[in-house]
Scaffold this active site. Sequence first.
Site, PDB file in Angstrom:
ATOM      1  N   HIS A  17      23.376  57.290  83.729  1.00  0.00           N
ATOM      2  CA  HIS A  17      23.582  56.343  82.635  1.00  0.00           C
ATOM      3  C   HIS A  17      24.016  54.989  83.187  1.00  0.00           C
ATOM      4  O   HIS A  17      24.089  54.787  84.409  1.00  0.00           O
ATOM      5  CB  HIS A  17      24.545  56.898  81.579  1.00  0.00           C
ATOM      6  N   HIS A  20      26.672  54.830  86.032  1.00  0.00           N
ATOM      7  CA  HIS A  20      26.161  55.158  87.370  1.00  0.00           C
ATOM      8  C   HIS A  20      25.265  54.019  87.874  1.00  0.00           C
ATOM      9  O   HIS A  20      25.282  53.663  89.057  1.00  0.00           O
ATOM     10  CB  HIS A  20      25.314  56.441  87.343  1.00  0.00           C
ATOM     11  N   CYS A 125      42.752  70.008  85.533  1.00  0.00           N
ATOM     12  CA  CYS A 125      41.833  69.394  84.565  1.00  0.00           C
ATOM     13  C   CYS A 125      40.419  69.601  85.084  1.00  0.00           C
ATOM     14  O   CYS A 125      40.061  69.119  86.164  1.00  0.00           O
ATOM     15  CB  CYS A 125      42.114  67.903  84.394  1.00  0.00           C
ATOM     16  N   CYS A 128      38.354  66.338  85.609  1.00  0.00           N
ATOM     17  CA  CYS A 128      38.631  65.606  86.862  1.00  0.00           C
ATOM     18  C   CYS A 128      38.347  66.477  88.075  1.00  0.00           C
ATOM     19  O   CYS A 128      38.327  65.967  89.195  1.00  0.00           O
ATOM     20  CB  CYS A 128      40.094  65.195  86.951  1.00  0.00           C
ATOM     21  N   CYS A 142      45.208  65.079  79.727  1.00  0.00           N
ATOM     22  CA  CYS A 142      44.649  64.268  80.807  1.00  0.00           C
ATOM     23  C   CYS A 142      44.254  62.923  80.193  1.00  0.00           C
ATOM     24  O   CYS A 142      43.549  62.898  79.185  1.00  0.00           O
ATOM     25  CB  CYS A 142      43.414  64.954  81.398  1.00  0.00           C
ATOM     26  N   HIS A 145      40.311  62.621  80.078  1.00  0.00           N
ATOM     27  CA  HIS A 145      39.488  63.576  79.318  1.00  0.00           C
ATOM     28  C   HIS A 145      40.111  63.983  77.993  1.00  0.00           C
ATOM     29  O   HIS A 145      39.531  64.766  77.246  1.00  0.00           O
ATOM     30  CB  HIS A 145      39.154  64.783  80.203  1.00  0.00           C
ATOM     31  N   LYS A 297      29.067  61.422  75.602  1.00  0.00           N
ATOM     32  CA  LYS A 297      27.985  62.236  75.054  1.00  0.00           C
ATOM     33  C   LYS A 297      28.316  62.638  73.621  1.00  0.00           C
ATOM     34  O   LYS A 297      27.457  62.636  72.750  1.00  0.00           O
ATOM     35  CB  LYS A 297      27.821  63.496  75.915  1.00  0.00           C
TER      36      LYS A 297
END
Length: 645
Positions: A17, A20, A125, A128, A142, A145, A297
């Site tokens: 995506h 990146h 987590c 991670c 976290c 997340h 997402k």
Amino acid sequence: MSYYITTPIFYVNAQPHLGHAYTSIIADTISRYKRITGNTVRFQTGTDEHGDKIAEAAGQSGVSPKEYADRISAMFRETWPTLDIAPDHFIRTTDQEHIRTVQSILTKVHDQGDIYFSEYTGLYCKGCERFLTAKELVDGNCPDHLKPPAEIAEQNYFFRMSRYQDWLIDHIKTNPDFIQPERYRNEVLSFLKEPLEDLCISRPTSRLTWGIPLPFDDKFVTYVWFDALINYLTGLGYPDQPDFDEYWPVAEHVIAKDILKPHAIYWPTMLKSLGLPPFRRLHVHGYWNIDGIKMSKSIGNVVGPAQLVEQYGVDATRYFLLREMTFGLDSSFSDEVMITRQNADLSNDLGNLFSRSLTMVANFCEGRVPQTGPLTEEDQALADAATTMITSFSAHMEAFEFNRALQAIWQVISLANKYIVTNAPWELAKDPALRPRLETVLYTLLETLRLITLCLHPIMPGTAARMSSSLGIITPPDLLSQSNWGGTIPATAVNTGPALFPRLKKQATAEPRQEGTPATKKAPGKKDSKPTSPPPSSEGLITFDQFRQTELRVAEIIGAERIAKSDRLLKLTVKAPEERIIVAGIAEHYAPEELPGRKVIIVANLKPTKLMGVESHGMVLAAKEGDRLVLSAVAADIAPGSRVA
Ligand code: MSP
């Protein structure tokens, strides 16, 4: 000089995506910049394929982790060329060579006493892929997340990271640009004020098998970060290949802030334990949000590189990402800002300067570079600005200040556009006595454009190549030898070529993306008028609001029977989640017996209609290819009634 630049190796649990792509564009841009400033460059990227997350994603897709990794890794590898990202090496952590290197490093570190076995209870987590300290949690979650970590107690192998804490603090303090920008250096130093815990580097095979086995205990696999970080060495042929000796001393890593700790703490201490010097520099950037909202997402606002390229083109995408983000800080992507920048900076400022200058050379000088006479003060001011641009562009590129590097170029573009207006070459062309002046003005413009093009090579390689070709430049770019004023050769043939960047139409309203809005389908210019360029047809497109009126759901077929006197129709009883009857024209393709238990996708909000006397409450989706018809399905088990978005 040699230069080694890397991106993180990306997890294969998600498709490539914008985030990146950004990191990879940075690394590509820097590698191109380093090449045109006389360096021998090695640029490496790749995929990180072991660990819980991948095993889980593969399981959900019903394939083996390796098959899954093969598929997504290929997507990354195939995406980069579409953005003109050209790595020299694409590494995968499932490569045999990498597995061997990780195992030999583990053996070495173990043999010298830096790995020990112990019991541990910690907060893990999965997002991670690491244990978090209680201090890192925000409201018990976290912070990245937004989920509570799981408390895990197990026996594991540990790396004596704590042994290298003092050395690391000292190294960071004595090498001010080891971690940059400074805010991240400070963040790491402040973290290192607390005693460093040792790093758990194994997972029992009873919990996870998708990893590299520990060479000294096959009941354990290597922790994903220990495995992943080593990619930066494997790719160079550590320990005995010549590339390793050449490139390791000049290694620079580009990452986002999410993986600062593994890179700034685990990695240098691992290297120290191995007896290797640390990497030279760590470049940390911020996060891209979409319309101000975190890309995710589940929100459905993930922007994919392919769609950006399709909507805006490679170079406008690269330009936007480099221009809009201040390296180190977060930034927001939106179609509106993207279109504004493309129109203002690329189509107007750069595009107009380029096409006006070349059109005038075509019209007034028969398409050949004219001679230059003595420069006036105004000519000289532009010439000075253009040569200073190279110095300031280079300084900003060296400092990873891409937005400022681009500002330096655009200042000169703006000056050159003003220069055209004040010198009005079309007026000069009317008077043969002013011919030498006309030629000097046009030469000054062409020479300014040559220097601008030189700087644009690393940023927009395709556009710079087209500009070079129009300007009649045939030598490969070299910022060191070609940056003096006067490199444009009189009498060279130039040509106007097609417009560099099309003007895009603004969308009528710039709504924030929301669940189910394919971030990528809102093509600019599609809504209200014909786009000026690469014109995707607007016919047949629907708006998100129109689409939203269709309610798609997963339905489980619990019964199916033929309808009397019809060869085509079956009466299906489905759960979605309430029970309902749907009449489907699939009898020629499916026998009633084979249907119960299947999960299909239905349109759930159609007005009921009677077919052969049976009232149908919805429609089953299926795909047709010639005479074949195949029912829709879902890729993994999911509750009947789930919305399809
Ligand atoms: N596999 C690890 C890295 C191992 S490196 C030895 C990993 N992979 S990842 O797929 O999650 O990639 C994280 C990286 O992707 C970030 O550090 C950054 O380079 C890029 N980005 C992912 N989302 C991003 C944004 N929203 N914005 C900017 N970059 C982001 O972590």
